[in-house]
Design an enzyme around this catalytic site. Sequence first.
Site, PDB file in Angstrom:
ATOM      1  N   HIS A  21       0.679  -1.035  -0.148  1.00 59.98           N
ATOM      2  CA  HIS A  21       0.353  -0.086  -0.052  1.00 59.98           C
ATOM      3  C   HIS A  21       0.573   1.490   0.069  1.00 59.98           C
ATOM      4  CE1 HIS A  21      -2.651  -2.615   2.872  1.00 59.98           C
ATOM      5  NE2 HIS A  21      -2.820  -2.918   1.238  1.00 59.98           N
ATOM      6  N   CYS A 129     -11.723 -12.090  -3.411  1.00 60.96           N
ATOM      7  CA  CYS A 129     -11.793 -11.205  -4.352  1.00 60.96           C
ATOM      8  C   CYS A 129     -12.977  -9.997  -4.555  1.00 60.96           C
ATOM      9  CB  CYS A 129     -12.007 -12.108  -5.599  1.00 60.96           C
ATOM     10  SG  CYS A 129      -9.933 -12.963  -6.231  1.00 60.96           S
ATOM     11  N   CYS A 144      -9.451 -20.224  -5.809  1.00 63.25           N
ATOM     12  CA  CYS A 144      -9.590 -18.860  -6.081  1.00 63.25           C
ATOM     13  C   CYS A 144      -8.236 -18.924  -7.074  1.00 63.25           C
ATOM     14  CB  CYS A 144      -9.917 -17.758  -5.814  1.00 63.25           C
ATOM     15  SG  CYS A 144      -9.651 -16.224  -6.022  1.00 63.25           S
TER      16      CYS A 144
END
Length: 691
Positions: A21, A129, A144
């Site tokens: 981030h 997701c 996934c």
Amino acid sequence: MPRFYISTPIYYVNDVPHLGHAYTTIAADTLARFHRAIGDDTRFLTGTDEHGLKVEQAASERGLEPRALADQVVERFRSTWTHLDIGNDDFIRTTEPRHKEVVHDLWRRMAARGDIYKDKYEGWYCVKCEAYYPESELLEGRLCPIHKSSPATWLSEPTYFFRMSRYQEPLLEHFANNPGFVQPEGYRNEVISFIKSGLRDLSVSRTTFRWGIPVPDDEEHVIYVWIDALTNYMSALGAVGGELHRRYWPITCHLIGKDILRFHAVYWPCMLLSAQLPLPGTIYTHGWWTVRGEKISKSMPATRVDPNQLADDIGVDAVRYYLLREVPLGLDGDFAYENLIGRYNAELAHDLGNLVSRALTVAGKFTGGKVPPARPELAGAGRHAELAREAASAVTDAAEQLRAYAPSRALEAIWRLVREGNRYINDTQPWALARDPARRDELDQSVRTALEAIHCAARMLAPIMPRSAGQIIELVGGARGGADSWPAPERFGQELEAGAAVGESRILFPRIDEERQAALLDKWIPPDARPADAPAPADEKAALARGTPATGAPAKAAPAKGAPPRAAKGAKGAADAPASPAAGPVTFDEFGRMDLRVAQVVEAAAIPGAKKLLRLLLDVGEPEPRQVVAGIAEAYQPGDLVGRKVIFLANLAPAVIRGVESQGMILAAGEKAVVGLSAVDRDVPVGTKVR
Ligand code: MSP
């Protein structure tokens, strides 16, 4: 005035900020600072994505309402951005009323075009997701494709659909007419082939949970979190047609990680096409950081690099510099602490730091600590002119690279000037010129050109390293606010005022020697991520194995009897760990037997011969402090602990470990190895009960 509006993704509040981030946000901040510096009307938006099943589940795992979780985590993002000198103009939370209004508006615009219809959706859904996957895309075991180990679940629900299929051709046309729409090019090609493979209508509402924005006029449904989230970029500007919207929409650049490319480059443009609103200028996709080759993940503490800690230990600008220098924006990169230190030493301490301290030294010694006057008759020739040409070309090149989203290349250009500046001082030898009074003008010109080169480099560095750049500009006698504007190449050599005071020589980036490097690596790398060393002595091992975090524990006492149940996981791998005493859930009464309190560390010391243990004295609000032996020596230095408040288990049976009596246990996070200490989030008096 040209306009530049840039965004980061809005981050989910089910996780605290980590290196990934920080990377996007630092890169976006740098681009925004650069555009402000060249005079563009700039706006920089970041924020948090607070709705959806993922956040609802994370909150319920913590026994919190989703809003309470969001309120806690959003502060972590805000404080991290302050810490990293992120100068965002706005911070949007998707739980704000201003956001909901625009989401509803956009929904209604899409509905008015006949693009929203109700039907039933069935399919495989990955909660992580927040997306459905066709069975063909799932991995074996219906896992996934992104979160490889988590199984998709079959959902069947009434849903509203967005008629995305209608926009396949218009979107392809937009790609054809706007070659820079998705950058870098590899990602553009990837998206185009995805669109060409056929766009299906998209399920855009959910009835299986409540945590979201209700569909207008149908409260049974909440709007799909991605439709909600993507709208943030517009909702942060207020109502469509309002002043900010008119000024900044369409956005210039969405800076995103490659994980969310499809949402930004397909769903979002289709939504905007449907709503008949202009599309973003560029979706710039950056690569993925791994940490020492591993994907950053919650289950791997070693990958959880905390940008706050790095900034505390080696300076925020060193972190910003490293992240932008190490890897070109579109490519993947691997983070290794050793490389961070390597670049710090070679490029910041050596190249830049030396240049600044040498120039300040010569100005202090030979030009009275002042910027000398320019000597125009000398400036146009020889080494002075060569450095001026290098500076002018660096200014043009770095600006071009930053406009093209290439901060690593901009840094290369700036470093050409920094290195050339060092060579210039070597070649012009101001110390030799100072010995000959007849060469006074040459001395002035040499010192001045060196100071001007540093000033120029610092102004270019300001978007990347705002704090150091400001400091350097002040040290070389530059005007206040110099960091706020980009240098003009033709003005090189005339920026500093003759007679302005130059600061005393100082070391801006102290070199990290081997000893400090070892100490930093010790501090940064969780013990379980280091190469295995000699086995710990038996009693130490037992202390480390018992209880999840193993911090202050009786080793030879029999903890299974009467001791509270603890996570069996923490004991994994320790041969002499006691068996987990209780399977099944803990009753309220069982939990109530634990006397947990807030305690403050008043003393901390190593225990000779026990490399994993520390002896702590804790003020727990009793007349005498308690002594505990804590298995945290590999994660904490004694000096870091004094004054810190922790959560303390006061009624654990006492025991003697390594000859030291332990009278309780402090709580810490971590499985085999401690990775963090417990804490209370505000200043609570010692002795306060924790329940
Ligand atoms: N909430 C969505 C985004 C909605 S935007 C309308 C989301 N949030 S997130 O918290 O998972 O953040 C994802 C973004 O964080 C990535 O796109 C990237 O910008 C950044 N990164 C997270 N991990 C990263 C790396 N390991 N490496 C580089 N960037 C990373 O997705």
